[in-house]
Design a protein around this motif. Structure first.
Motif: not given
Length: 178
Positions: A30-45
């Motif tokens: 129950a406490t084991m987690r699977i590592e994920k990879v996320s790719h985010l793209h945005f603009y900083f003003h």
């Protein structure tokens, strides 16, 4: 009768040990987690000018840039345009940390307010040599869906107004999280 009690006691002892083992194993699963990879793209003003700047100098010298400390609450948008959909806010500090080049020390949280990552954040802490075409800044943590996050942001200034100091910076983020 003694044999029956011996078998019964042995059975209950083995059954109890097996139950405890299964319980411990299921808790571990129950406490084991699977590592994920996320790719985010945005603009900083980064908006310095106008009636509603998103950054303000809070400390530092009256002359020169080295040592200046800036507080930011910058919009993060889906597209490059200022009126593009707001996806979050970059909130924190950056300071002019180099004497011989334009390099910032950034300590910021990128708080997301839209879509899948609404309510989650990533923490950006590192050096940003702003005159380099592409910079790499570390991701050192996060909250919500980004708990235990680590990764990096590739950063590129897409627009800068030398007169006002306003800038739009593109972020391509790769973040590992659970």
């Amino acid at each position: 009768m003694a044999a029956f009690l011996t078998y019964t006691t042995t059975f209950f002892t083995l059954f109890s040990a097996l139950s405890i083992t299964i319980s411990a194993f299921s808790d571990e699963l129950a406490t084991m987690r699977i590592e994920k990879v996320s790719h985010l793209h945005f603009y900083f003003h980064d908006i310095v000018s106008g009636k509603n700047p998103t950054v303000v100098q809070i400390a530092g010298p009256k002359k020169g840039r080295f040592g200046a400390m800036i507080m930011a609450d910058d919009p993060l948008t889906e597209g490059r345009e200022r009126g593009s959909k707001l996806v979050g806010r970059a909130q924190g500090l950056y300071s002019m940390a180099a004497q011989e080049e334009m390099a910032l020390m950034m300590v910021m949280n990128f708080a997301f307010m839209e879509g899948k990552y609404n309510g989650s954040s990533i923490s950006v802490v590192g050096r940003n040599p702003v005159m380099h075409a592409v910079r790499e800044i570390p991701i050192l943590g996060g909250s919500g869906l980004f708990r235990y996050a680590r990764g990096y942001a590739l950063v590129h200034t897409v627009w800068y107004d030398a007169k006002t100091g306003d800038a739009i910076v593109q972020y391509n983020v790769t973040v590992l999280h659970y």
